[in-house]
Scaffold this motif. Structure first.
Motif, PDB file in Angstrom:
ATOM      1  N   ASP A  72       0.842  -1.187   0.000  1.00 51.84           N
ATOM      2  CA  ASP A  72       0.000   0.000   0.000  1.00 51.84           C
ATOM      3  C   ASP A  72       0.880   1.240   0.000  1.00 51.84           C
ATOM      4  O   ASP A  72       1.844   1.338   0.767  1.00 51.84           O
ATOM      5  CB  ASP A  72      -0.886   0.031   1.243  1.00 51.84           C
ATOM      6  N   TRP A  73       0.517   2.181  -0.864  1.00 50.27           N
ATOM      7  CA  TRP A  73       1.132   3.506  -0.858  1.00 50.27           C
ATOM      8  C   TRP A  73       0.015   4.538  -0.754  1.00 50.27           C
ATOM      9  O   TRP A  73      -1.078   4.326  -1.273  1.00 50.27           O
ATOM     10  CB  TRP A  73       1.895   3.771  -2.157  1.00 50.27           C
ATOM     11  N   VAL A  74       0.311   5.638  -0.106  1.00 48.44           N
ATOM     12  CA  VAL A  74      -0.558   6.809  -0.150  1.00 48.44           C
ATOM     13  C   VAL A  74       0.229   7.918  -0.832  1.00 48.44           C
ATOM     14  O   VAL A  74       1.310   8.306  -0.363  1.00 48.44           O
ATOM     15  CB  VAL A  74      -1.019   7.240   1.251  1.00 48.44           C
ATOM     16  N   LEU A  75      -0.292   8.393  -1.960  1.00 45.62           N
ATOM     17  CA  LEU A  75       0.347   9.450  -2.742  1.00 45.62           C
ATOM     18  C   LEU A  75      -0.235  10.785  -2.304  1.00 45.62           C
ATOM     19  O   LEU A  75      -1.448  10.975  -2.380  1.00 45.62           O
ATOM     20  CB  LEU A  75       0.087   9.250  -4.235  1.00 45.62           C
ATOM     21  N   ALA A  76       0.609  11.695  -1.831  1.00 44.11           N
ATOM     22  CA  ALA A  76       0.152  13.011  -1.384  1.00 44.11           C
ATOM     23  C   ALA A  76       0.558  14.055  -2.410  1.00 44.11           C
ATOM     24  O   ALA A  76       1.741  14.210  -2.715  1.00 44.11           O
ATOM     25  CB  ALA A  76       0.741  13.354  -0.024  1.00 44.11           C
ATOM     26  N   SER A  77      -0.444  14.747  -2.953  1.00 40.42           N
ATOM     27  CA  SER A  77      -0.222  15.761  -3.979  1.00 40.42           C
ATOM     28  C   SER A  77      -0.740  17.108  -3.488  1.00 40.42           C
ATOM     29  O   SER A  77      -1.823  17.182  -2.895  1.00 40.42           O
ATOM     30  CB  SER A  77      -0.946  15.362  -5.270  1.00 40.42           C
ATOM     31  N   GLY A  78       0.025  18.175  -3.722  1.00 31.95           N
ATOM     32  CA  GLY A  78      -0.361  19.487  -3.210  1.00 31.95           C
ATOM     33  C   GLY A  78      -0.019  19.649  -1.744  1.00 31.95           C
ATOM     34  O   GLY A  78      -0.571  20.517  -1.060  1.00 31.95           O
ATOM     35  N   VAL A  79       0.904  18.821  -1.243  1.00 30.90           N
ATOM     36  CA  VAL A  79       1.272  18.814   0.178  1.00 30.90           C
ATOM     37  C   VAL A  79       2.787  18.976   0.258  1.00 30.90           C
ATOM     38  O   VAL A  79       3.522  17.998   0.310  1.00 30.90           O
ATOM     39  CB  VAL A  79       0.839  17.498   0.872  1.00 30.90           C
ATOM     40  N   ARG A  80       3.281  20.204   0.230  1.00 31.01           N
ATOM     41  CA  ARG A  80       4.730  20.409   0.216  1.00 31.01           C
ATOM     42  C   ARG A  80       5.371  20.028   1.541  1.00 31.01           C
ATOM     43  O   ARG A  80       6.524  19.589   1.562  1.00 31.01           O
ATOM     44  CB  ARG A  80       5.052  21.870  -0.133  1.00 31.01           C
TER      45      ARG A  80
END
Length: 279
Positions: free
Chosen positions: A225-233
């Protein structure tokens, strides 16, 4: 011995509820869609008298949703894929000022969540959770902003990666909110996850972080499992929020898993992480 509490036909395969000694688990076709601890129970939440699991999320990757809550404690989020509601109720419990729209494509799954996780029905009653039975991409295409983040738990196995990473879905996610947290299951070293990363880059919102409940230094299992975080610098400091703080030391493994998601996160190239996502 696990106890099967419910099993019925669903849109994507049989949906089921299974109790173990410590958890209630929700499945589609035998694949886990979320789990909550049975103790503390639902009645530990003020205003709830129904019997059943409480708010503590047992599914490790769903703890990443609490990071979105840390960033937007009084915000509004949209969750794609309700599952059994475990991630949603944990997030709503931890951040009393937050509200969620949950989008579930399978009406059987939505019904099962309401029947088998009493806190789903509770948060619907108090107006903080709205469940929409709809296709995720279609739902997002009808929105005109107003959400602070998108949580997407729409991938159940490696075969689903092309769907989770479809151009239409990723572009709809990027348009819907300035921040997204997307769960995928696959292997980073073997390149399975990279098409999803590429879709976000093409949509103008590169993925900033990869988080996993399994440390990237552990070679097995390679698909994970991966959680991809986008827009989270910048990721929140996990110590600034101790999840489920009033629920005793028995859930310390859950708190430790929450901290681990951040401490072992892989940064993208735009966050000062060098080449980024090398594993």
């Amino acid at each position: 011995m696990p106890t099967v509490r419910l099993e019925r036909a669903g849109k994507f395969g049989p949906v089921g509820v299974v109790d173990t000694a410590s958890t209630r688990r929700f499945t589609i076709g035998g694949v886990l869609q979320g789990a909550s601890l049975l103790r503390p129970p639902a009645s530990s939440v003020p205003g709830v008298t129904a019997r059943g699991p409480g708010p503590v999320i047992e599914t490790r990757y769903q703890l990443a949703w609490l990071l979105a809550g840390q960033r937007h404690p009084a915000g509004r989020g949209v969750m794609l894929g309700l599952g059994g509601g475990c991630g949603a109720v944990g997030l709503l419990h931890e951040f009393p000022g937050l509200s969620l729209d949950a989008v579930e494509a399978d009406p059987a799954m939505a019904t099962m969540a309401r029947e088998s996780h009493p806190l789903v029905a509770h948060y619907e009653r108090v107006g903080r959770l709205r469940i929409h039975v709809a296709d995720a991409t279609s739902y997002l295409s009808r929105q005109n902003g107003g959400h602070d983040f998108v949580l997407a738990d729409v991938t159940v196995n490696a075969d689903s990666l092309p769907v989770a990473g479809s151009e239409a879905l990723v572009r709809a996610v990027v348009r819907a909110a300035p921040e997204a947290w997307l769960r995928v299951f696959g292997s980073l070293p073997d390149g399975e996850v990279h098409p999803v990363l590429d879709r976000f880059a093409t949509a103008g919102r590169p993925v900033d972080w990869l988080l996993s409940p399994v440390s990237p230094t552990v070679p097995i299992p390679r698909p994970r499992d991966w959680v991809l975080a986008s827009g989270v610098r910048e990721l929140p400091i996990p110590g600034a929020h101790g999840p489920f703080a009033r629920m005793g030391s028995v859930i310390e493994p859950i708190r430790a898993a929450y901290r681990k998601l951040v401490l072992t996160a892989l940064p993208g190239p735009g966050t000062g992480g060098g080449r980024g996502f090398q594993c």
